[in-house]
Structure formats: C-alpha cells, structure tokens
Design a protein around this motif. Structure first.
Motif, PDB file in Angstrom:
ATOM      1  N   VAL A  56       0.826  -1.209   0.000  1.00 43.85           N
ATOM      2  CA  VAL A  56       0.000   0.000   0.000  1.00 43.85           C
ATOM      3  C   VAL A  56       0.858   1.256   0.000  1.00 43.85           C
ATOM      4  CG1 VAL A  56      -1.710   1.298   1.320  1.00 43.85           C
ATOM      5  CG2 VAL A  56      -1.899  -1.186   1.123  1.00 43.85           C
ATOM      6  N   CYS A  57       0.613   2.126  -0.956  1.00 41.03           N
ATOM      7  CA  CYS A  57       1.366   3.380  -1.044  1.00 41.03           C
ATOM      8  C   CYS A  57       0.570   4.363  -1.896  1.00 41.03           C
ATOM      9  CB  CYS A  57       2.740   3.130  -1.673  1.00 41.03           C
ATOM     10  SG  CYS A  57       2.644   2.648  -3.413  1.00 41.03           S
ATOM     11  N   GLY A  58       1.179   5.514  -2.136  1.00 44.65           N
ATOM     12  CA  GLY A  58       0.572   6.484  -3.042  1.00 44.65           C
ATOM     13  C   GLY A  58      -0.448   7.381  -2.363  1.00 44.65           C
ATOM     14  N   GLU A  59      -0.742   8.487  -3.032  1.00 42.56           N
ATOM     15  CA  GLU A  59      -1.706   9.454  -2.502  1.00 42.56           C
ATOM     16  C   GLU A  59      -2.828   9.663  -3.491  1.00 42.56           C
ATOM     17  OE1 GLU A  59      -1.143  11.037   0.459  1.00 42.56           O
ATOM     18  OE2 GLU A  59       0.718   9.914   0.702  1.00 42.56           O
TER      19      GLU A  59
ATOM     20  N   CYS B 134      -8.430   5.144  -8.063  1.00 43.28           N
ATOM     21  CA  CYS B 134      -7.273   4.648  -7.301  1.00 43.28           C
ATOM     22  C   CYS B 134      -6.351   3.877  -8.227  1.00 43.28           C
ATOM     23  CB  CYS B 134      -7.730   3.748  -6.151  1.00 43.28           C
ATOM     24  SG  CYS B 134      -8.385   2.155  -6.702  1.00 43.28           S
TER      25      CYS B 134
ATOM     26  N   ASP C 204      -3.637   7.966  -6.831  1.00 38.81           N
ATOM     27  CA  ASP C 204      -2.610   6.932  -6.957  1.00 38.81           C
ATOM     28  C   ASP C 204      -2.581   5.973  -5.786  1.00 38.81           C
ATOM     29  OD1 ASP C 204      -0.257   9.082  -8.633  1.00 38.81           O
ATOM     30  OD2 ASP C 204      -1.527   7.455  -9.416  1.00 38.81           O
ATOM     31  N   ARG C 205      -3.504   6.191  -4.852  1.00 36.13           N
ATOM     32  CA  ARG C 205      -3.497   5.339  -3.670  1.00 36.13           C
ATOM     33  C   ARG C 205      -3.757   3.895  -4.092  1.00 36.13           C
ATOM     34  NH1 ARG C 205      -1.024   5.561   1.021  1.00 36.13           N
ATOM     35  NH2 ARG C 205      -2.124   4.554   2.708  1.00 36.13           N
ATOM     36  N   THR C 206      -3.032   2.961  -3.476  1.00 37.13           N
ATOM     37  CA  THR C 206      -3.167   1.545  -3.837  1.00 37.13           C
ATOM     38  C   THR C 206      -4.598   1.056  -3.619  1.00 37.13           C
ATOM     39  OG1 THR C 206      -0.882   1.112  -3.203  1.00 37.13           O
ATOM     40  CG2 THR C 206      -2.351  -0.786  -3.315  1.00 37.13           C
TER      41      THR C 206
ATOM     42  N   ALA D 290      -5.830   2.001   2.616  1.00 37.93           N
ATOM     43  CA  ALA D 290      -5.835   1.564   1.216  1.00 37.93           C
ATOM     44  C   ALA D 290      -7.261   1.649   0.689  1.00 37.93           C
ATOM     45  CB  ALA D 290      -5.336   0.125   1.121  1.00 37.93           C
TER      46      ALA D 290
END
Lengths: 491, 446
Positions: free
Chosen positions: A167-170, A227, A173-175, A196
């Motif tokens: 899980v990453c990103g904002e 997402c 782009d969040r997973t 997430a």
C-alpha cells in the motif's frame, strides 16, 4: 490515582483524542469480534451471575474456533509439543518414538535447545525447509524455495505484512486492493487501517458463490477511476462463503492478474477443509506453474496457510506461513526488514507448523491414530456441512448454498420489510437486528452478513459448522424456529 | 547479528562463544514453566505422576481459563480474563498498592507488538505534518523501525554518556523544539532500564519526564521490559508508580502506556511471545479503538499468555517451591551483579576502552577510543569502525558483540554492546578473550 472514569477529561483536554488519533483506525471494523460478540460475552457474565434467561449457555457460533466448540486436539501434535516444552519427557516411555524424533529435531534447531528462545525473524530454517518440502509434495513436485517461506504469527500477520508492503501512493494513486464480497473482515479491517482503497468484486450467490472474470473486470475498471489497483485477494476455500474454486476459475484469475498487472494474494488457510463431491483444492501456486513459464516466471504472488483451521484447529498457537513467488529481490529485502520488527513468530506455533507439514508417515507408530483422528475431524465437518445445508433449506425465508469447504455457512435470509424499517430507524443493519434478537432469545451468537459484505438489499448471517453434531442440529432447529417467529412478528 | 551478517554472510557459520542466557538456566523457574506448559499441551499429563503436584494443579487451573479446556482455542482479545486480572494484581503489588485495572491491560505477542499497535493509534497520517516520536539515542533499532514503518519519524534525544547515559531535560527540550519545527511530535518513548545504555532512571528524572510530557502534551511510552534487572543500590520504579505518587493533577491526566514482556527478566522466554501493555489515563473513546486494533490480531499466543502468568506470579513465601526459587533468583542476581562489576573493571582497565556503570538491563555498552589507523582501515573496507572492530572480534576470538552504530551514537564516537546476563564463568571467558583481542587490536593499529 482516580479510577478510569467514563468522563475522564478534567479541565484540560486529553493529549490523545478521537480527533487527533489515527483516523484510519476509526474505520476499522472487525465483525467477527465486534459488538455482537461483546454482547454475547456480557450475556455470559449475566448467566454466571445467575440472571435467568431462556437458555443456559451462549453458543458462540461466530468464530472459527474448533477447540472452543469441543473439537479435540490431535494427539500426536500435542505429544510432540509437550516434549518440546519439557524435554525431560523424552525419557518417558509413554511417548512414541516418532514424536520424540520430531521433538529432538525441533529442539536442535532452537537456540539453546529451547522453544523459549527467540528464533530468526523469518522463522526457524529447518522448519521453513520442511514447509517447502510439504508444498512441493502437495503441488506434484513443483519446487519451493525455503527462502521464500516466511513463518508468521497466524496467517493474519503475514497477510497484513504483505498489504503493508503493497500500500502506497496518494489520492488517485493510492493503492487499490481487490477483495471478494463477501469477504473475511480481516481484509476490510486491514485495508481501512492502512488507508488503502478497498475494491469489491462480487461473488455470485446464484452460482454457489462462484467467481466470474467479467465481474473482476467490471470492478477493476470502475476502480481505476479513483485509485491505483495493484492487488487481488482471493480466499480459497472461501470465508464466509465456503466455495471451492474450480481449476478453471483459478486459471482465469491468474490470467486476469497477469493481464492487469496485479499482485495476487491467495488465502488458502482452509485447504484441507473440502467436503463437496466434485470439489478439489488446487493451490494457486500449482496452477500458476502448470500454466507454464509465461505465467510462472512473471506473476507475483503470496500464498497463505495457518495452523488455526483444517483438521488441527489450533488457533491459540498463532502459527502460519506465507510463500512468496516472483517477488522483486529488493522488495524482499525490505520484507525481511519489516518482519524483524516483530522479532519472531511464536516458536511453539512454528513447531506446530512443522508437525503439520511433517505428519506421521505410514511406517511410523503414530500413523494409525493420527490418520484416524484427522479423518474423523474432517468427516464430521463434512457431515455437518451437509446437515446444515439440508436443514436450512427446509426453512421458508432461508436459502443456503452448499457448504463446499471451510467451516461456515452463509445463508441468505429474507427479512420482512417492517424489520428492515425498524433496523434502519435504529441505525442498525437489518441482519444485525436479526442476529441480536437471536442472541437475546436463544443465546446463539452469529455474525451478521453486513460484517462480511453482501449485495445491497440482501441479508445473511455467518454461522460456524463447528459445534458437535448433536448440538449443531439443535442450534439449526432453534435458528429455524426463531426465523419463523421473527418473520411472523414483523409481518 | 544483522549488521555483521550483511557485511559477511559467512558470519552465521562462525563458531562463537555460546552463551545461554543465565536467566534460562534458572532451573526452578524454567522447569516449572516447562512442566506447566507440557501439562497444558498434553492434558493427559495432568493426571500423571511424572510431574509435581503444584505444576499439575497450576496447569489444571490455567486450562480452566481456556475455552473448551484447550490452549488451541482463541482467547478474548485482551487475553485470558483470569490472567489479565492477575497481571493487574501483579502491577498493584509491584507498585506498592497503586491500583491497576484489568480493562486497561492488553496481552500481546511480545511487547514490541503492543508498542506497534499503540504507535498505530498515535500516528496521524492525515495531519498536515508527519507524526514524530522522540526516541533515545542510543537505542535498539526495533522501535525506530516500528515508528518509520508506520510512516512516522523517530526524533532522537541524546542520552548523556558522561552522566552514565542519563536522560537530560535540556536535551529533551532541544529535541522537541527541533521536532516541532518540522513535524507533529505526539509521543515520548523512554526505555527504563535502558537498552543498550544500562541506565536506570532516578525518581527525580522520571518526575521531570512526567512534568515534561504533561507540559508539552505528549503521550508517554514507557518500555520497562528489563525491570527485573537492576543492580547495586539502584531500584526499579515504574512510570505508573512515579506518576501515581506525584498525585493529582498529573496522576489523573498524564497519558501513559507501559510495556513489559516475558522475553527478558527471569523468564527469558522470547520465543513464546508474551507481553502486555497497561494504559493509563487514556480517553475512553480512544480505548474503544485500541480494542478494535487489538481485535484484528485475534489474540496473543496462549502459551505466551501462560508464561506471562507464571512470570508475574512466582512462588510466594510459604509455597513449597519458594525456598528454591528464592535461592535461584538471588544467585542469578548475585551472578549478574558480579558480571557487571567484572565487565566494568576489565573494560576500564584497558587503554582505549571505557565503560559507564551498568545500573540495569542486559548489556554493557562500553566506548571504544579507536586509533586513527583502525578508523582508516574500516573506511577502506567500507564499514563503520565499530563494525570493523566487532567483525574482527568475532572472527578472531569468537566473541559476538554488536557495534554501536547499530544503536546510534554521537558522531565520531564508537561503542560495542555485549550481553552481561551470562553465567559467571562465561563472562570471565568473554572478558578474557575481549582483553586479548583488544590489546592486540590496539597494538596492530597504533
């Protein structure tokens, strides 16, 4: 120091409040240990205190805990663990040689010959080797690398760890993580906890909770709007639904994961719990490799297993493992670092896992008893699966798909509109209202379907098939009778 | 092993001085735990005369608290209720009567697990600046790794080596001011007795810390896993006790989480994964979510819970096993106190080596004054000077010590950490080998 008070705040506010605490944790909801269970525990206390109720005990058919429901531990497993725990017993003639042999081997692999010593964070090496060998045997010879095996504190620990990595990103782009509806709420809780995006794909209730690739595609495409979908989780055999995926379906899922560039998480903790005729457990790893190098060299995957289910039911040991496939070596290095934070998984759980993957062989003294006990447990579950389906399907307003595997039934219940309205007025899910009533009237604790996810406008509950057969029959009758009363009351 | 192993993967195969942690050699304690666990695992042993009566009785009682009479069942989220109650009783006894409430206690698979769960609640990823937690330097890397893995940042406050690794209030203030500029500091983490520092905080120092967190509105995280090992005239006081004895308003308002574990102390049963957290003055609304967080983990391993129960309820005067238990724990304490004295004596007698008094905990953390040539050699080999020293020490003399760089240290200083919880003869052996290695090393690089 004053007792913890409900209104603990004095003239100045708390340092840690609802407003400044981790907002993600506020979204966490783990229905299996949620409000209905808390009420069940309260009722148990009241019973102990002598409060009169229409029942004398609470039947906790909410949680997949076999021993709690009276299933006996497997003798061989406990013998070896007792020997590991108190090595003096190795001199005792009452313990069979094959148990002693395994105990000695495990103790040799432990620091200072003690299961009380820390182990390596990834798990004791010879146990990981045994797990790899077990996987190879199970999967018809497809090789398994012990260095890709991570022992864990139950499968849940490994699942959460992998999700943490992924899980990453904002913002957009969040997973995004795909999970079945209905699902085991550890997933939704973990996704909420990690912030997430949960991407729901619906299992088809009319097709025995089967999985359809078109549904996977639909859900993924919709999710791409908001997402970055990177993960696909699948539970096979399913929880709460119990379906055992066909080989074709597993291939379709793998193909989909490859095409859409998704990391596959295969939760296979119920792999020995398969009952229905014509159903067979196929591990995702095996199918992946049998699809050839185009897939087996590229699809990134983690498979999970545990000592809590199957025929062992040893939930309290918190034993489990994951096998990772095709993980980027640099990411794997980070994973190794991440698991070191927990120091190591419980060593008794590791030892137990070793026995599960290294059971008595036909030429060993404990074999006969072991197989007898194992077969009896699985046969009882198969029988209970059938009885449950049969009995529930006789009740107007309850429809029950065959329990093909796992440990639960997830029947659909038709609720009268008045009941639905009443629940909504009380800001409660209608199936929660139903289950709470059942708990208060009959002392039977189930988990409402809303805790697992379900199609809008449908209602379900999850019940375990773990109580002993005779008790289960009584429970089924009571629920059936309750359902008719409830329907009557709200008509 | 971590840093050394990264540099030389063969390190794991090197023969080194095996030291079984002294505590686990305590036969009475160890044996009782083993017997009780064995009977819990294989309840047919409860009726067998192979085990002493009190171990069997204890097992029977513990099994009574397990659902379905099996250690294979899940337990309540916070732990087996009877055990949680006994933990709160232990805490009250330990703290001279300060009350402890079972509903504020959670048993977890080891103290680090509970710490991570509490940190999880504290880390607010949605706030405009990154959450920060003040942590000591030097400190064991696990805690800062937990903090960073949650997306927060660990801000070090330097312990003062010249004052025996004491915590200095000006340094806390400095670290906090620094943190405030860039981050959102929410908590202060202290470990007492210290690891690797071996410092045991005085009551006054603890009071200062409590006043500091109150004034600066920080949550206090007190890691007290080494509380059983305190030497000389030093005394372990729990943060809970010191807080309570400061009276209101502080006693009623400072928010605290205290951590303990079976992994250290007289049990040394790290592999069983048994630990707990006690929460003090936490907002009841937040407590609901702490429960939810722990419930996702299902429960702590049952054997770890049982070990915790045994550790916190040792034989009492009057119990048949008390005399032996008493003698053994006294012997261990004497042995370790001796080890501490010898370690400091020996290290302080060697040139280029200096050890602060070890007041508590499991380790000595002496400072190395390395010759420039050694530092240069290390640089050429692409490693930290103290890593170089430790690698050589392991390869040449079979002594495993970890380099100070793993724990953080002031720029330009070097340290090593080694365990002092060994049998006395092992300690002598270790010190002998360390002496000959060190002497040679200093000569080689002079």
């Amino acid at each position: 120091m004053s007792q913890q008070a409900v209104n603990g705040v004095q003239s100045r506010g708390k340092v840690l409040t609802l407003d400044n605490m981790n907002p993600n944790v506020k979204q966490v909801y783990y229905a299996v240990r949620g409000p209905i269970v808390q009420r069940a525990v309260q009722i148990e206390k009241e019973l102990k205190e002598g409060v009169k109720k229409p029942f004398t005990e609470v039947i906790k058919a909410n949680i997949g805990d076999a021993h709690a429901m009276g299933q006996k531990p497997i003798t061989f497993l406990r013998q070896v663990l007792a020997l590991c725990s108190y090595p003096e017993l190795l001199e005792d003639t009452k313990f069979p040689e094959d148990a002693k042999k395994r105990a000695r081997r495990i103790l040799d692999a432990c620091g200072g010959h003690s299961i009380g010593a820390y182990s390596a964070s990834q798990g004791i090496e010879c146990i990981r080797q045994d797990v790899a060998r077990y996987i190879e045997k199970r999967d018809g010879g497809i090789s398994s690398d012990p260095d890709n095996i991570f022992l864990s504190t139950g499968a849940s620990d490994a699942i959460v760890t992998i999700l943490k990595l992924l899980v990453c990103g904002e913002g957009r782009d969040r997973t995004g993580v795909m999970i079945s509806i209905p699902q085991y709420p550890l997933y939704s809780a973990a996704l909420a906890d990690l912030g997430a995006v949960q991407i729901n794909y619906y299992l088809d209730e009319d097709k025995c909770w089967g999985l359809d690739v078109t549904e996977l595609k639909r859900s993924l495409n919709a999710a791409r709007q908001h997402c970055n979908p990177r993960v696909l989780c699948i539970i096979n055999p399913g929880n709460p639904t119990g379906q055992v995926q066909s080989r074709q379906c597993i291939e379709d899922v793998i193909r989909f994961a490859k095409e859409e560039h998704l990391f596959l998480m295969a939760d296979e903790v119920y792999q020995d719990n398969v009952y229905a005729e014509g159903c067979e457990f196929h591990s995702f790893k095996k199918v992946l490799f049998e699809m050839g190098p185009e897939y087996s060299n590229t699809v990134e995957m983690a498979s999970f297993h545990s000592t809590s289910k199957c025929y062992m039911g040893e939930c309290g040991f918190r034993g489990g493992y994951m096998e990772i496939i095709n993980m980027d070596p640099e990411v794997k290095a980070q994973l190794i670092k991440l698991v070191s934070v927990r120091l190591c998984p419980p060593v008794p759980g590791q030892a137990l896992l070793d026995l599960v993957v290294n059971p008595p062989q036909p030429d060993e003294p404990s074999y006969a008893t072991f197989m007898k006990e194992r077969t009896a447990v699985l046969a009882a579950l198969a029988e209970k699966a059938k009885i449950t389906e049969q009995i529930f399907n006789t009740v107007p307003g309850i429809t029950c798909n065959p329990v093909q595997g796992a440990m639960y039934t997830f029947p659909r219940i038709t609720l009268p509109q008045k009941a639905i309205d009443k629940a909504k007025a009380e800001d409660q899910a209608p199936d929660m209202l139903y289950c709470m009533r059942l708990l208060e009237e009959e002392g039977i604790c189930l988990v409402p379907g809303s805790g697992f996810g379900q199609r809008e406008g449908t209602f379900h509950f999850r019940m375990t098939i773990l109580p002993p057969t005779e008790k289960l029959k009584i429970v089924l009758q009571k629920i059936s009778a309750f359902h008719l009363r409830f329907t009557q009351e709200f008509s | 092993m971590s840093v050394l192993q990264e540099i030389n993967p063969n390190v794991r195969n090197l023969k080194h001085l095996e030291y079984v942690v002294l505590a686990r050699r305590a036969n009475q304690i160890k044996e009782e735990l083993q017997q009780v666990l064995a009977a819990c695992l294989d309840p047919t042993l409860v009726n067998s005369d192979k085990l002493p009566a009190d171990a069997r009785q204890r097992a029977q009682r513990l099994l009574g608290g397990c659902v379905g009479g099996s250690v294979g069942s899940y337990t309540a989220t916070a732990g087996i209720s009877e055990i949680v109650h006994r933990i709160s009783e232990f805490i009250t006894r330990r703290d001279g009567g300060v009350p402890s409430h079972p509903e504020n206690i959670y048993i977890s698979p080891g103290s680090q697990w509970a710490l991570t769960n509490i940190l999880k609640i504290l880390v607010n990823s949605k706030s405009s600046s990154q959450t920060a937690v003040l942590t000591p330097l030097p400190s064991h890397s696990t805690t800062s790794l937990s903090i960073t893995s949650l997306g927060a940042v660990a801000i070090p406050y330097n312990l003062s080596e010249e004052q025996g690794w004491a915590l200095q209030m000006e340094e806390l203030h400095r670290a906090l001011e620094f943190a405030k500029g860039l981050y959102n500091p929410v908590a202060l983490y202290v470990i007492n007795p210290g690891n690797p520092s071996g410092h045991v905080q005085s009551r006054k120092s603890m009071q200062d810390v409590i006043r500091f967190v109150s004034e600066k509105r920080l949550f206090l995280l007190a890691d007290e896993v080494y509380q059983d090992f305190v030497y000389g005239e030093h005394e372990f006081l729990s943060y809970k006790r010191v807080l309570a004895e400061m009276g209101p308003p502080l006693a009623d308002t400072v928010e605290l989480a205290s951590f303990h574990s079976v992994s250290k102390g007289f049990m040394g049963e790290g592999g069983l994964r048994g630990g707990y957290v006690e929460l003090v003055n936490v907002d009841p609304a937040v407590m609901k979510y702490i429960f939810k967080k722990f419930s996702m983990d299902a429960c702590a391993p049952v054997l770890g819970q049982l070990a915790l129960d045994l550790m916190l309820n040792p034989p009492q005067p009057g119990d048949p096993s008390y005399p032996l238990y008493n003698v053994e724990t006294r012997n261990i304490k004497t042995a370790v106190a001796n080890n501490v004295k010898r370690a400091c004596e020996v290290v302080n007698s060697l040139p280029g080596f200096c050890c602060q008094p070890v007041q508590g905990g499991a380790f000595a953390f002496p400072r190395l004054y390395l010759p420039p040539k050694a530092i240069q050699k290390a640089k050429e080999m692409g490693m930290q000077p103290d890593t170089f020293y430790c690698l050589r020490l392991l390869e040449e003399n079979g002594v495993f010590a970890s380099p100070g760089c793993e724990y953080g240290q002031k720029e330009g200083t070097h340290h090593i950490r080694f365990c002092i919880l060994t049998p006395e003869d092992t300690m002598e052996e270790l010190l002998g080998r360390l002496t000959s290695f060190h002497t040679q090393f200093m000569k080689d690089f002079s």
